[in-house]
Design a protein around this motif. Structure first.
Motif, PDB file in Angstrom:
ATOM      1  N   GLY A  78     -35.421  36.883 -22.583  1.00 56.47           N
ATOM      2  CA  GLY A  78     -35.916  36.149 -23.962  1.00 56.47           C
ATOM      3  C   GLY A  78     -37.104  35.260 -23.711  1.00 56.47           C
ATOM      4  N   ASN A  79     -37.392  34.207 -24.494  1.00 56.39           N
ATOM      5  CA  ASN A  79     -38.438  33.439 -24.299  1.00 56.39           C
ATOM      6  C   ASN A  79     -38.364  32.235 -24.413  1.00 56.39           C
ATOM      7  N   ALA A  98     -37.766  35.356 -34.929  1.00 56.76           N
ATOM      8  CA  ALA A  98     -36.772  35.885 -33.961  1.00 56.76           C
ATOM      9  C   ALA A  98     -36.003  37.222 -34.140  1.00 56.76           C
ATOM     10  N   ARG A  99     -36.628  38.152 -33.944  1.00 61.95           N
ATOM     11  CA  ARG A  99     -36.107  39.435 -34.308  1.00 61.95           C
ATOM     12  C   ARG A  99     -35.192  40.194 -33.353  1.00 61.95           C
ATOM     13  N   ASP A 100     -34.906  39.826 -32.153  1.00 63.55           N
ATOM     14  CA  ASP A 100     -33.975  40.422 -31.282  1.00 63.55           C
ATOM     15  C   ASP A 100     -32.733  39.612 -31.033  1.00 63.55           C
ATOM     16  N   PRO A 101     -31.667  39.963 -31.931  1.00 68.81           N
ATOM     17  CA  PRO A 101     -30.160  39.209 -31.830  1.00 68.81           C
ATOM     18  C   PRO A 101     -29.796  39.002 -30.235  1.00 68.81           C
ATOM     19  N   GLY A 102     -30.291  39.742 -29.194  1.00 67.91           N
ATOM     20  CA  GLY A 102     -29.578  39.751 -27.820  1.00 67.91           C
ATOM     21  C   GLY A 102     -30.683  38.720 -27.113  1.00 67.91           C
ATOM     22  N   ALA A 103     -31.727  38.327 -27.528  1.00 68.71           N
ATOM     23  CA  ALA A 103     -32.685  37.564 -26.781  1.00 68.71           C
ATOM     24  C   ALA A 103     -32.179  35.979 -26.917  1.00 68.71           C
ATOM     25  N   ARG A 104     -32.530  35.309 -25.787  1.00 66.37           N
ATOM     26  CA  ARG A 104     -32.116  34.026 -25.810  1.00 66.37           C
ATOM     27  C   ARG A 104     -33.637  33.411 -26.016  1.00 66.37           C
ATOM     28  N   TYR A 105     -33.659  32.170 -26.972  1.00 61.20           N
ATOM     29  CA  TYR A 105     -34.981  31.382 -27.282  1.00 61.20           C
ATOM     30  C   TYR A 105     -34.498  30.011 -26.812  1.00 61.20           C
ATOM     31  N   ARG A 122     -29.382  31.619 -29.768  1.00 65.58           N
ATOM     32  CA  ARG A 122     -29.596  32.832 -30.211  1.00 65.58           C
ATOM     33  C   ARG A 122     -29.807  32.985 -31.684  1.00 65.58           C
ATOM     34  N   ARG A 124     -29.565  35.233 -35.121  1.00 63.23           N
ATOM     35  CA  ARG A 124     -29.135  36.542 -35.927  1.00 63.23           C
ATOM     36  C   ARG A 124     -29.279  36.403 -37.484  1.00 63.23           C
TER      37      ARG A 124
END
Length: 146
Positions: A78-79, A98-105, A122, A124
């Motif tokens: 993530g970022n 935030a377009r990637d539901p698997g990414a951590r922000y 996250r 979603r």
């Protein structure tokens, strides 16, 4: 659960303070075991917006970081970015982008100069969910990670 070392916290905090009054940003990379992520590398990248309210990661630096992650056998997790003047929670813009539901922000708030706060989320369908952070090693001084 997101596992993060004290050293990684300090890398983010140092970069975020150096970029004040603007938001700082970067990527995190590591390993995954089911829903658990372990951060193995923090990348401090350039905020091309040079703004205290939003950020855009330099695309060339991002590509270089992704290539390096892959070469080291790490996965992009993530970022992270800082909020110089607001709490550690996703803004409307953060959620929208935030377009990637698997990414951590990860968001590091610097609004309290005595105690910075780091949270992981996250996102979603535009809704943010806080994720627990477990700090490995000695706790960083002057920062709260929840």
């Amino acid at each position: 659960m997101l596992y993060l070392s004290r050293e990684h916290l300090e890398i983010m905090l140092t970069h975020a303070r150096a970029e004040l009054p603007n938001e700082a940003c970067g990527l995190i990379a590591g390993t995954m075991d089911g829903e658990d992520c372990t951060v193995e590398r923090v990348y401090c990248l350039t905020n091309t917006d040079h703004s205290n309210e939003h950020f855009s990661i330099d695309p060339r630096e991002q590509l270089t970081a992704i290539r390096e992650m892959r070469a080291q056998g790490l996965v992009p997790l993530g970022n992270w970015h800082s909020h110089p003047e607001s709490p550690s929670r996703p803004s409307a813009e953060d959620r929208r982008l935030a377009r990637d539901p698997g990414a951590r922000y990860l968001i590091l708030s610097l609004m309290d100069t005595q105690q910075s706060v780091l949270h992981a989320f996250r996102v979603r369908n535009g809704v943010s969910f806080q994720e627990k952070i477990k700090i490995q090693g000695e706790a960083a001084v002057g920062i709260v990670a929840e």
